[in-house]
Design a protein around this motif. Structure first.
Motif, short mmCIF file in Angstrom:
data_model
loop_
_atom_site.label_atom_id
_atom_site.label_comp_id
_atom_site.label_asym_id
_atom_site.label_seq_id
_atom_site.Cartn_x
_atom_site.Cartn_y
_atom_site.Cartn_z
N SER A 29 66.02 41.84 21.83
CA SER A 29 64.94 42.35 22.67
C SER A 29 65.38 43.64 23.37
O SER A 29 64.55 44.54 23.59
N VAL A 30 66.65 43.74 23.71
CA VAL A 30 67.14 44.97 24.34
C VAL A 30 67.10 46.11 23.32
O VAL A 30 66.68 47.23 23.64
N ALA A 31 67.49 45.83 22.10
CA ALA A 31 67.46 46.85 21.07
C ALA A 31 66.02 47.29 20.80
O ALA A 31 65.74 48.48 20.66
N LEU A 32 65.11 46.32 20.75
CA LEU A 32 63.71 46.67 20.54
C LEU A 32 63.15 47.48 21.69
O LEU A 32 62.37 48.41 21.50
N PHE A 33 63.56 47.16 22.91
CA PHE A 33 63.13 47.93 24.07
C PHE A 33 63.62 49.37 23.96
O PHE A 33 62.87 50.31 24.22
N ARG A 34 64.87 49.54 23.56
CA ARG A 34 65.40 50.90 23.41
C ARG A 34 64.68 51.67 22.32
O ARG A 34 64.40 52.86 22.46
N LEU A 35 64.38 51.00 21.22
CA LEU A 35 63.61 51.64 20.15
C LEU A 35 62.22 52.03 20.64
O LEU A 35 61.72 53.13 20.35
N GLN A 36 61.60 51.15 21.40
CA GLN A 36 60.27 51.43 21.93
C GLN A 36 60.31 52.65 22.85
O GLN A 36 59.44 53.52 22.77
N GLU A 37 61.29 52.75 23.69
CA GLU A 37 61.43 53.91 24.58
C GLU A 37 61.65 55.19 23.78
O GLU A 37 61.08 56.23 24.09
N HIS A 38 62.46 55.10 22.75
CA HIS A 38 62.71 56.27 21.90
C HIS A 38 61.41 56.73 21.23
O HIS A 38 61.10 57.93 21.18
N VAL A 39 60.64 55.76 20.72
CA VAL A 39 59.38 56.09 20.05
C VAL A 39 58.41 56.70 21.04
O VAL A 39 57.73 57.69 20.73
#
Length: 121
Positions: A29-39
């Motif tokens: 979930s942390v990795a997905l959050f970081r990806l979401q912020e990048h996007v």
């Protein structure tokens, strides 16, 4: 004796703390959050680039069509040289025929004087 026991307890606590931090940092979930912020940060810029590229593609397609049309016009002009030579030949022939007709008419205009009709003198 308390010191080795204390060191063992401290080691256990630090190991568990390190393991908890590792799990937390690598949790999906942390990795997905970081990806979401990048996007979220990069998507508007990418959308603008896509729009610019589509506009440039349309402009280049228009320019390519114009160049191809001009090339085909020039090619048809070079192919028409045969027709222009034929027209030139026909015009020269027509001018020569007109000169012959004019010369023939010039000769026919010198007609003999009519003779006096019978009974007139």
């Amino acid at each position: 004796m308390e010191e080795p026991e204390m060191q063992l307890k401290v080691k256990k606590v630090t190991d568990r703390f390190t393991e908890s931090l590792y799990v937390l940092a690598n949790e999906p979930s942390v990795a997905l959050f970081r990806l979401q912020e990048h996007v979220r940060r990069s998507l508007p810029e990418l959308a603008q680039h896509k729009s610019d590229m589509q506009s440039w593609e349309e402009q280049s397609q228009g320019a390519i069509y114009t160049v191809e049309y001009a090339c085909s016009a020039i090619k048809s002009m070079t192919d028409s040289s045969v027709y222009f030579k034929s027209i030139d030949s026909l015009l020269r022939h027509s001018i020569a025929m007109k000169e012959q007709l004019s010369a023939a008419q010039g000769r026919s205009t010198i007609t003999p004087q009519p003779k006096n009709p019978p009974g007139t003198s």
